[in-house]
Design a protein around this motif. Structure first.
Motif, PDB file in Angstrom:
ATOM      1  N   PHE A 186       0.838  -1.193   0.000  1.00 24.19           N
ATOM      2  CA  PHE A 186       0.000   0.000   0.000  1.00 24.19           C
ATOM      3  C   PHE A 186       0.883   1.256   0.000  1.00 24.19           C
ATOM      4  CE2 PHE A 186      -3.302   2.544   2.364  1.00 24.19           C
ATOM      5  CZ  PHE A 186      -4.357   2.285   1.521  1.00 24.19           C
ATOM      6  N   ARG A 187       1.903   1.268   0.883  1.00 23.41           N
ATOM      7  CA  ARG A 187       2.806   2.422   0.980  1.00 23.41           C
ATOM      8  C   ARG A 187       3.572   2.603  -0.319  1.00 23.41           C
ATOM      9  NH1 ARG A 187       6.656   1.188   4.823  1.00 23.41           N
ATOM     10  NH2 ARG A 187       5.560  -0.560   5.734  1.00 23.41           N
ATOM     11  N   MET A 188       4.049   1.486  -0.871  1.00 25.11           N
ATOM     12  CA  MET A 188       4.849   1.575  -2.095  1.00 25.11           C
ATOM     13  C   MET A 188       3.979   2.061  -3.268  1.00 25.11           C
ATOM     14  SD  MET A 188       7.712  -1.161  -3.095  1.00 25.11           S
ATOM     15  CE  MET A 188       6.682  -2.471  -3.635  1.00 25.11           C
ATOM     16  N   ALA A 189       2.751   1.544  -3.333  1.00 26.52           N
ATOM     17  CA  ALA A 189       1.864   1.928  -4.436  1.00 26.52           C
ATOM     18  C   ALA A 189       1.552   3.428  -4.375  1.00 26.52           C
ATOM     19  CB  ALA A 189       0.577   1.110  -4.384  1.00 26.52           C
ATOM     20  N   PHE A 190       1.312   3.947  -3.163  1.00 28.47           N
ATOM     21  CA  PHE A 190       1.013   5.385  -3.052  1.00 28.47           C
ATOM     22  C   PHE A 190       2.233   6.236  -3.388  1.00 28.47           C
ATOM     23  CE2 PHE A 190      -2.969   4.526  -0.638  1.00 28.47           C
ATOM     24  CZ  PHE A 190      -3.789   5.250  -1.468  1.00 28.47           C
ATOM     25  N   ALA A 191       3.413   5.796  -2.951  1.00 29.80           N
ATOM     26  CA  ALA A 191       4.634   6.543  -3.285  1.00 29.80           C
ATOM     27  C   ALA A 191       4.843   6.551  -4.798  1.00 29.80           C
ATOM     28  CB  ALA A 191       5.834   5.926  -2.584  1.00 29.80           C
ATOM     29  N   ASN A 192       4.653   5.402  -5.415  1.00 30.03           N
ATOM     30  CA  ASN A 192       4.850   5.339  -6.869  1.00 30.03           C
ATOM     31  C   ASN A 192       3.797   6.168  -7.610  1.00 30.03           C
ATOM     32  OD1 ASN A 192       7.196   3.788  -7.009  1.00 30.03           O
ATOM     33  ND2 ASN A 192       6.059   1.888  -6.725  1.00 30.03           N
ATOM     34  N   ARG A 193       2.576   6.196  -7.080  1.00 31.28           N
ATOM     35  CA  ARG A 193       1.531   7.011  -7.727  1.00 31.28           C
ATOM     36  C   ARG A 193       1.856   8.503  -7.609  1.00 31.28           C
ATOM     37  NH1 ARG A 193      -4.586   6.030  -6.307  1.00 31.28           N
ATOM     38  NH2 ARG A 193      -4.391   4.406  -7.865  1.00 31.28           N
ATOM     39  N   ARG A 194       2.405   8.908  -6.445  1.00 30.48           N
ATOM     40  CA  ARG A 194       2.792  10.311  -6.268  1.00 30.48           C
ATOM     41  C   ARG A 194       3.852  10.691  -7.301  1.00 30.48           C
ATOM     42  NH1 ARG A 194       2.876  13.478  -1.425  1.00 30.48           N
ATOM     43  NH2 ARG A 194       1.130  12.228  -0.757  1.00 30.48           N
ATOM     44  N   LEU A 195       4.781   9.767  -7.547  1.00 29.32           N
ATOM     45  CA  LEU A 195       5.898  10.054  -8.454  1.00 29.32           C
ATOM     46  C   LEU A 195       5.499   9.915  -9.933  1.00 29.32           C
ATOM     47  CD1 LEU A 195       8.668   8.137  -6.476  1.00 29.32           C
ATOM     48  CD2 LEU A 195       8.438  10.626  -6.676  1.00 29.32           C
ATOM     49  N   ALA A 196       4.556   9.019 -10.195  1.00 27.83           N
ATOM     50  CA  ALA A 196       4.144   8.775 -11.596  1.00 27.83           C
ATOM     51  C   ALA A 196       2.635   8.551 -11.615  1.00 27.83           C
ATOM     52  CB  ALA A 196       4.883   7.552 -12.146  1.00 27.83           C
ATOM     53  N   PRO A 197       1.853   9.660 -11.603  1.00 27.65           N
ATOM     54  CA  PRO A 197       0.395   9.558 -11.428  1.00 27.65           C
ATOM     55  C   PRO A 197      -0.320   8.753 -12.508  1.00 27.65           C
ATOM     56  CG  PRO A 197       1.146  11.846 -11.225  1.00 27.65           C
ATOM     57  CD  PRO A 197       2.319  11.055 -11.687  1.00 27.65           C
ATOM     58  N   ASP A 198       0.272   8.640 -13.683  1.00 27.62           N
ATOM     59  CA  ASP A 198      -0.434   7.945 -14.764  1.00 27.62           C
ATOM     60  C   ASP A 198      -0.213   6.434 -14.760  1.00 27.62           C
ATOM     61  OD1 ASP A 198      -1.442  10.321 -15.655  1.00 27.62           O
ATOM     62  OD2 ASP A 198       0.211  10.687 -17.064  1.00 27.62           O
ATOM     63  N   ILE A 199       0.621   5.968 -13.859  1.00 28.50           N
ATOM     64  CA  ILE A 199       0.905   4.533 -13.845  1.00 28.50           C
ATOM     65  C   ILE A 199       0.161   3.865 -12.698  1.00 28.50           C
ATOM     66  CG2 ILE A 199       2.734   2.810 -13.554  1.00 28.50           C
ATOM     67  CD1 ILE A 199       4.550   4.639 -15.114  1.00 28.50           C
ATOM     68  N   GLU A 200      -0.638   2.868 -13.043  1.00 33.24           N
ATOM     69  CA  GLU A 200      -1.441   2.167 -12.029  1.00 33.24           C
ATOM     70  C   GLU A 200      -0.647   1.006 -11.432  1.00 33.24           C
ATOM     71  OE1 GLU A 200      -4.303   2.978 -10.860  1.00 33.24           O
ATOM     72  OE2 GLU A 200      -4.661   4.578 -12.296  1.00 33.24           O
ATOM     73  N   THR A 201      -0.771   0.821 -10.131  1.00 40.16           N
ATOM     74  CA  THR A 201      -0.264  -0.419  -9.531  1.00 40.16           C
ATOM     75  C   THR A 201      -1.408  -1.419  -9.533  1.00 40.16           C
ATOM     76  OG1 THR A 201       1.339   0.720  -8.135  1.00 40.16           O
ATOM     77  CG2 THR A 201       0.683  -1.501  -7.464  1.00 40.16           C
ATOM     78  N   VAL A 202      -1.147  -2.581 -10.081  1.00 35.77           N
ATOM     79  CA  VAL A 202      -2.167  -3.634 -10.192  1.00 35.77           C
ATOM     80  C   VAL A 202      -1.713  -4.823  -9.353  1.00 35.77           C
ATOM     81  CG1 VAL A 202      -3.295  -5.223 -11.799  1.00 35.77           C
ATOM     82  CG2 VAL A 202      -2.807  -2.883 -12.516  1.00 35.77           C
ATOM     83  N   PHE A 203      -2.558  -5.238  -8.419  1.00 35.19           N
ATOM     84  CA  PHE A 203      -2.208  -6.379  -7.566  1.00 35.19           C
ATOM     85  C   PHE A 203      -2.846  -7.645  -8.116  1.00 35.19           C
ATOM     86  CE2 PHE A 203      -2.088  -2.733  -4.589  1.00 35.19           C
ATOM     87  CZ  PHE A 203      -0.752  -2.829  -4.238  1.00 35.19           C
ATOM     88  N   LEU A 204      -2.036  -8.668  -8.260  1.00 38.73           N
ATOM     89  CA  LEU A 204      -2.559  -9.961  -8.689  1.00 38.73           C
ATOM     90  C   LEU A 204      -2.381 -10.943  -7.532  1.00 38.73           C
ATOM     91  CD1 LEU A 204      -1.147 -10.229 -12.333  1.00 38.73           C
ATOM     92  CD2 LEU A 204      -3.409  -9.468 -11.596  1.00 38.73           C
ATOM     93  N   MET A 205      -3.387 -11.755  -7.317  1.00 39.68           N
ATOM     94  CA  MET A 205      -3.309 -12.740  -6.225  1.00 39.68           C
ATOM     95  C   MET A 205      -2.623 -13.998  -6.705  1.00 39.68           C
ATOM     96  SD  MET A 205      -6.865 -12.697  -4.202  1.00 39.68           S
ATOM     97  CE  MET A 205      -6.566 -14.329  -3.543  1.00 39.68           C
ATOM     98  N   THR A 206      -1.719 -14.466  -5.879  1.00 38.60           N
ATOM     99  CA  THR A 206      -1.008 -15.688  -6.218  1.00 38.60           C
ATOM    100  C   THR A 206      -1.914 -16.910  -6.020  1.00 38.60           C
ATOM    101  OG1 THR A 206       1.057 -16.866  -5.814  1.00 38.60           O
ATOM    102  CG2 THR A 206      -0.097 -16.104  -3.896  1.00 38.60           C
TER     103      THR A 206
END
Ligand code: PNS
Length: 164
Positions: A101-121
């Motif tokens: 969650f923390r990493m996804a928000f940091a990455n969104r702040r830095l690159a707003p157009d890139i979505e983090t997509v979680f896939l379940m193993t």
């Protein structure tokens, strides 16, 4: 139509069957997937960046739309430079979520157009992690049900080759 590229970043120290499961799932969802083998400055790794890149490449060679690259730097900037639309991360259990969650928000702040997509193993890999593999390997245990054959060969040695 533009090609939808996703990056699947991680340390992959080493690459496990759980990671492979996520790459295979991502390769069915996106046009192209690049596994991004990252230098993680907060971790001292068992394998070098080049060995990790090579082992992921060998382990994913059956997937036509998957490439593997290594990188050092900020992931968000790198993803923009590659033209990626998404970052894929695998989720195994609820305890993964806070860090992700923390990493996804940091990455969104830095690159707003890139979505983090979680896939379940898959359920069978829910307890598989690189750190567990490293621990079992350290004490000489059998890691064959946790890692793909190229990783097993590199860590434990195959006939005619020396382990790393
Ligand atoms: O497999 P891991 O160790 O959980 O992967 C973490 C990784 C490598 C994806 C993360 O540490 C990363 O993106 N490192 C690159 C540097 C960076 O961008 N850090 C900020 C992310 S919030």
């Amino acid at each position: 139509m533009s090609v939808r590229l996703a990056l699947y970043p991680g340390s992959f120290d080493p690459f496990t069957l759980g990671h492979l499961d996520i790459v295979e799932r991502a390769s069915r969802v996106f046009d192209r997937v690049e596994v991004t083998v990252a230098e993680n400055t907060s971790k001292k790794t068992l394998l070098s960046l080049e060995d990790r890149r090579r082992l992921v490449t060998e382990s994913t060679s059956h997937l036509d739309n998957v490439d593997v690259r290594s990188f050092t730097g900020l992931l968000a900037e790198y993803a923009v430079s590659r033209g990626a639309c998404a970052l894929v991360r695998g989720l195994r259990q609820v305890s993964d979520f806070e860090y992700e969650f923390r990493m996804a928000f940091a990455n969104r702040r830095l690159a707003p157009d890139i979505e983090t997509v979680f896939l379940m193993t898959s359920e069978q890999y829910a307890l598989v992690s690189s750190s567990i593999v490293r621990e079992i390997h350290h004490w000489g245990g059998d890691i064959s049900s946790f890692v793909p054959p190229p990783v097993l060969g590199a860590l434990c040695g195959t006939p005619g080759s020396d382990p790393i």
